[in-house]
Design an enzyme around this catalytic site. Structure first.
Site, PDB file in Angstrom:
ATOM      1  N   GLU A 167       0.818  -1.213   0.000  1.00  0.00           N
ATOM      2  CA  GLU A 167       0.000   0.000   0.000  1.00  0.00           C
ATOM      3  C   GLU A 167       0.855   1.268   0.000  1.00  0.00           C
ATOM      4  O   GLU A 167       0.462   2.287  -0.554  1.00  0.00           O
ATOM      5  CB  GLU A 167      -0.953   0.020   1.191  1.00  0.00           C
ATOM      6  CG  GLU A 167      -2.098  -0.985   1.100  1.00  0.00           C
ATOM      7  CD  GLU A 167      -1.741  -2.329   1.694  1.00  0.00           C
ATOM      8  OE1 GLU A 167      -0.549  -2.555   1.996  1.00  0.00           O
ATOM      9  OE2 GLU A 167      -2.644  -3.170   1.871  1.00  0.00           O
ATOM     10  N   PHE A 217     -11.267  -6.952  14.062  1.00  0.00           N
ATOM     11  CA  PHE A 217     -10.219  -7.448  13.180  1.00  0.00           C
ATOM     12  C   PHE A 217      -9.919  -6.417  12.089  1.00  0.00           C
ATOM     13  O   PHE A 217     -10.822  -5.901  11.450  1.00  0.00           O
ATOM     14  CB  PHE A 217     -10.642  -8.781  12.548  1.00  0.00           C
ATOM     15  CG  PHE A 217      -9.623  -9.313  11.580  1.00  0.00           C
ATOM     16  CD1 PHE A 217      -8.363  -9.693  12.017  1.00  0.00           C
ATOM     17  CD2 PHE A 217      -9.920  -9.400  10.227  1.00  0.00           C
ATOM     18  CE1 PHE A 217      -7.419 -10.158  11.123  1.00  0.00           C
ATOM     19  CE2 PHE A 217      -8.972  -9.876   9.321  1.00  0.00           C
ATOM     20  CZ  PHE A 217      -7.717 -10.254   9.773  1.00  0.00           C
ATOM     21  N   GLN A 218      -8.670  -6.124  11.913  1.00  0.00           N
ATOM     22  CA  GLN A 218      -8.195  -5.133  10.940  1.00  0.00           C
ATOM     23  C   GLN A 218      -8.858  -3.765  11.111  1.00  0.00           C
ATOM     24  O   GLN A 218      -9.154  -3.084  10.141  1.00  0.00           O
ATOM     25  CB  GLN A 218      -8.355  -5.654   9.504  1.00  0.00           C
ATOM     26  CG  GLN A 218      -7.409  -6.830   9.224  1.00  0.00           C
ATOM     27  CD  GLN A 218      -7.260  -7.147   7.745  1.00  0.00           C
ATOM     28  OE1 GLN A 218      -8.159  -6.927   6.956  1.00  0.00           O
ATOM     29  NE2 GLN A 218      -6.090  -7.678   7.373  1.00  0.00           N
ATOM     30  N   LYS A 227     -17.534  -0.578   5.907  1.00  0.00           N
ATOM     31  CA  LYS A 227     -18.044  -1.562   4.944  1.00  0.00           C
ATOM     32  C   LYS A 227     -19.572  -1.512   4.823  1.00  0.00           C
ATOM     33  O   LYS A 227     -20.107  -1.703   3.742  1.00  0.00           O
ATOM     34  CB  LYS A 227     -17.611  -2.973   5.367  1.00  0.00           C
ATOM     35  CG  LYS A 227     -17.828  -4.010   4.274  1.00  0.00           C
ATOM     36  CD  LYS A 227     -17.281  -5.364   4.696  1.00  0.00           C
ATOM     37  CE  LYS A 227     -17.333  -6.354   3.547  1.00  0.00           C
ATOM     38  NZ  LYS A 227     -16.792  -7.663   3.963  1.00  0.00           N
ATOM     39  N   MET A 246      24.457   9.031   2.622  1.00  0.00           N
ATOM     40  CA  MET A 246      24.346  10.311   3.315  1.00  0.00           C
ATOM     41  C   MET A 246      24.591  10.125   4.816  1.00  0.00           C
ATOM     42  O   MET A 246      25.204  10.991   5.457  1.00  0.00           O
ATOM     43  CB  MET A 246      22.971  10.934   3.052  1.00  0.00           C
ATOM     44  CG  MET A 246      22.853  12.377   3.487  1.00  0.00           C
ATOM     45  SD  MET A 246      24.035  13.456   2.650  1.00  0.00           S
ATOM     46  CE  MET A 246      23.064  14.100   1.290  1.00  0.00           C
TER      47      MET A 246
END
Lengths: 173, 555
Positions: free
Chosen positions: B52, B114-115, B164, B471
């Site tokens: 993602e 969940f999630q 949802k 760097m």
């Protein structure tokens, strides 16, 4: 210097978190914040007391403005305004001290809102100085609990050029 | 009438189509399933990234290259939190981005389901605005407002969190007619009195300098800026984000200023008597020590975001407005000036203190970048990761067009360049795209190589491979007594890795190998990763040590 801001915001979920988060993230110091809805249920009004010099206040103002939910900000510190705070104090009150406390409540034009076996609960409204003074007077008796609402404030009269639903100030007197 | 009702997800897709969205970068998951189901029948193209974070950066790269708002999509919980770095990156560089996340149904919100992750709360400090949609009937209005907020004023990322149940339940789709945001009204035109004051200050100035930031690119003000600079003969130094906003090959161009800026740009800052900041925000990487920044100069600050004015530095003449419009207002009332003494001084500085590097030893990063520039004739879209290679790309590739240098400036996100290149190539299919990368950064989002292969995106990746986090190593060398704590890297075989992903891999270890490898990459028509094995301990110079004054440069 302490500044008093009145902030109109959209009454959306999360708006308080946005404002509070902004203050903590940018390191601005909030002295108090009071919030509730206005006559328009879609709009809430916050009174925020914030500590900082002119430069900090300018940033507070501008950063608040960047929040999409913030509609209008007014720094009323230098204008004529009315402010109030409400405090509830639960103080120890034995038989010997009860009348003395009640006298103090009278002097400060407070109200006793609950009487317990060993305590009195008192409500007082006023500006910050009065609330502080009252708290100091009660301290020797023993304060069990104290809660302050934080300051709410409103400008006196109408600012020149301010629209208020089409009414002129004369109409409202 | 029943047929007219659409699910929330269908309304979402319809609303995105109404906004003209052509492509979404995303990754599906449980709570985003209804959205993906609606997407299945849609004309909107979906690019499936492999992480993602890649989706967010790709949407960001797409937005920077095309000027259109980028859209990324992820599921709830880990999908949403994986977007966070990408959203923060877009926020810091003012990139228009709409991030859409699935969320657990409202009945499960706040129950550690969940999630579940409070993505709106998590992203509050790094979004311009965010929405948690509670009713499918709101979706079309929310989408319209989200796109308007993301792209207008000072652009930025906007999050839409869609539970949802909201994407499943049906409602009527109605096309929103107007936007109602009483607290949001960007000021576009500069205040006329302030513009006049600025014009007077310019007329009186003997040594004006234009300090141009990302706002020039964002507002599309490159032509106006060129006109202004030539009219008043003011040299132009750009920030990292402003690169491409002024042609790098123009006699008045000073290249980049600040920590790794050119000497002549930093000298000009120290000696100018008027600094005209345009769409820039006086970042610490630009100013160094604030007390000695442009010490003898009056400062004009033009920016669309009022909060940037007076944030880091006190300015004399602030002008709030869209950079393009304000410059136009300025040039309309200014008269031309020659400023020969100042111009001669600049020319002399440029001759005396050019960017240079030691050509002895092994393969030089600066040479590789110059060669990429030569072969692409300065017309490639270049993305970068973050580190030494990024600064060398900024210094040694001469950018002449806006939106051609695409780099993570404010947040400094390693792993940005590869997914950004994917987004850029999707948005600009005709252009040659190069991701100039480091061997450390490239491994942070290497999985997106297969995205490029998957969609036949012929991006070119040039890894400047010195076997170090370069760097970090440079700072350890200069400021930590050469104690190379955790900065040396054991790397995979990048050629084999490229081949495993289905891309082409080339290794170059000599100067002579550079030109043919770049040529082969550009011609191949498929994703190519070139592993340039360079001198291990080269440093980026000039360098202003952190917190130092701009006239005290190392190197």
């Amino acid at each position: 210097m302490r500044h008093t801001l009145t902030v109109l915001v959209e009454n959306t979920p999360g708006v308080l978190a946005r404002v509070a988060g902004l203050f903590s993230r940018r390191g601005f110091n909030i002295d108090s914040l009071a919030v509730g809805r206005t006559d328009n249920p879609a709009v809430s009004r916050m009174t925020i007391v914030v500590e900082g010099d002119d430069q900090v206040l300018e940033q507070v103002n501008k950063q608040l403005h960047k929040l999409i939910d913030v509609i209008k900000i007014n720094d009323i510190t230098k204008d004529a305004y009315v402010d109030r705070e409400l405090v509830m104090i639960k103080v120890y009150a034995e038989a010997a001290t009860r009348s003395e406390i009640m006298q103090l409540v009278d002097i400060f034009r407070g109200r006793i809102v609950d009487v317990g076996r060993k305590t009195l609960t008192i409500e007082v409204t006023g500006d910050e100085g009065k609330i502080d003074a009252f708290e100091n007077c009660l301290r020797p008796f023993g304060i069990k609990e104290l809660v302050r609402t934080g300051k709410i404030a409103m400008l006196r009269g109408l600012k020149p050029g301010t629209k208020n639903n089409g009414y002129k100030e004369e109409d409202m007197v | 009438m029943k047929d007219k009702k659409l699910s929330g997800a269908e309304i979402l897709i319809k609303s995105l189509e109404a906004e003209g969205v052509e492509v979404i970068f995303g990754y599906p998951g449980g709570q985003a399933l209804p959205i993906y189901d609606a997407l299945y029948d849609s004309g909107i193209k979906h690019i499936l990234t492999r992480h993602e974070q890649g989706a967010a950066h790709a949407a960001d790269g797409y937005a920077r290259a095309t000027g259109r708002t980028g859209v990324c999509l992820a599921t709830s919980g880990p999908g949403a939190t994986n977007l966070v770095t990408g959203i923060a990156n877009a926020y810091m560089d003012s990139v228009p981005l709409v991030a859409i996340t699935g969320q657990v149904p409202q009945s499960l919100l706040g129950k550690d389901s969940f999630q579940e992750a409070d993505i709106m709360g998590i992203t509050m400090p790094i979004t311009k605005h965010s929405f948690l949609v509670e009713d499918p009937a709101e979706i079309s209005q929310v989408v319209k407002e989200a796109f308007y907020i993301a792209a207008s004023g000072r652009p930025g990322p906007v999050l839409i969190d869609l539970p949802k149940d909201v994407s499943t339940v049906k409602a009527e789709y109605s096309k929103p007619d107007k936007i109602c945001l009483p607290g949001y009204e960007p000021v576009l035109d500069g205040d006329r009195r302030q513009v006049k004051k600025a014009a007077e200050a310019i007329a009186q100035s003997e040594r004006p300098l234009i300090y141009a930031g990302g706002g020039v690119v964002t507002s599309g003000a490159h032509e106006e800026l060129l006109q202004l600079a030539e009219l008043i003969v003011a040299p132009v130094a750009t920030t990292l984000m402003g690169i491409g906003g002024f042609p790098g090959n123009h006699p008045l161009s000073l290249g980049m200023l600040g920590m790794h800026g050119t000497k002549y740009a930093n000298f000009a800052v120290c000696e100018c008597d008027l600094l005209i900041a345009v769409g820039a925000r006086f970042d610490d990487r630009v100013t160094g020590k604030l007390e000695t920044f442009a010490p003898g100069a009056k400062i004009v600050h033009i920016d669309i975001d009022p909060a940037e004015i007076g944030k880091n530095i006190q300015v004399d003449i602030p002008i709030v407005g869209d950079v393009k419009r304000v410059i136009k207002q300025l040039t309309e009332i200014l008269s031309p000036d020659l400023r020969e003494a100042w111009r001669d001084k600049i020319t002399a500085w440029k001759k005396e203190y050019p960017l240079s590097y030691c050509k002895k030893g092994g393969l030089k990063p600066q040479y590789i970048i110059s060669e990429i520039y030569r072969q692409t004739k300065g017309r490639a879209r270049v993305t970068t990761e973050v580190g030494q290679h990024q600064m060398w790309a900024a210094q040694y590739y001469t950018f002449t067009r806006p939106r051609s240098f695409i780099s993570s400036g404010g947040l400094g996100t390693m792993g940005y360049g590869l997914p950004a290149a994917v987004g850029v190539q999707v948005g600009c299919p005709e252009d040659v795209v190069f991701d100039i990368a480091g061997d450390g950064s490239i491994q942070m989002n290497i999985q997106e190589l297969v995205t490029a292969v998957n969609y036949n995106l012929p991006i070119n990746i040039a890894i400047i491979n010195n076997g170090y986090l370069g760097m970090v190593r440079q700072w350890q060398e200069l400021f930590y007594n050469r104690r190379y704590s955790q900065s040396e890297l054991i790397n995979p075989d990048f050629v084999k890795l490229a081949e495993a992903y289905g891309a082409e891999g080339i290794r170059v270890t000599t100067r002579d190998g550079v030109a043919p490898a770049i040529e082969r990459a550009i011609r191949s028509g498929k994703p190519v990763m070139i592993d340039f094995v360079v001198d291990r301990e080269d440093n980026v110079f000039p360098m202003v040590p952190p917190g130092g004054s701009l006239n005290k440069m190392l190197g």
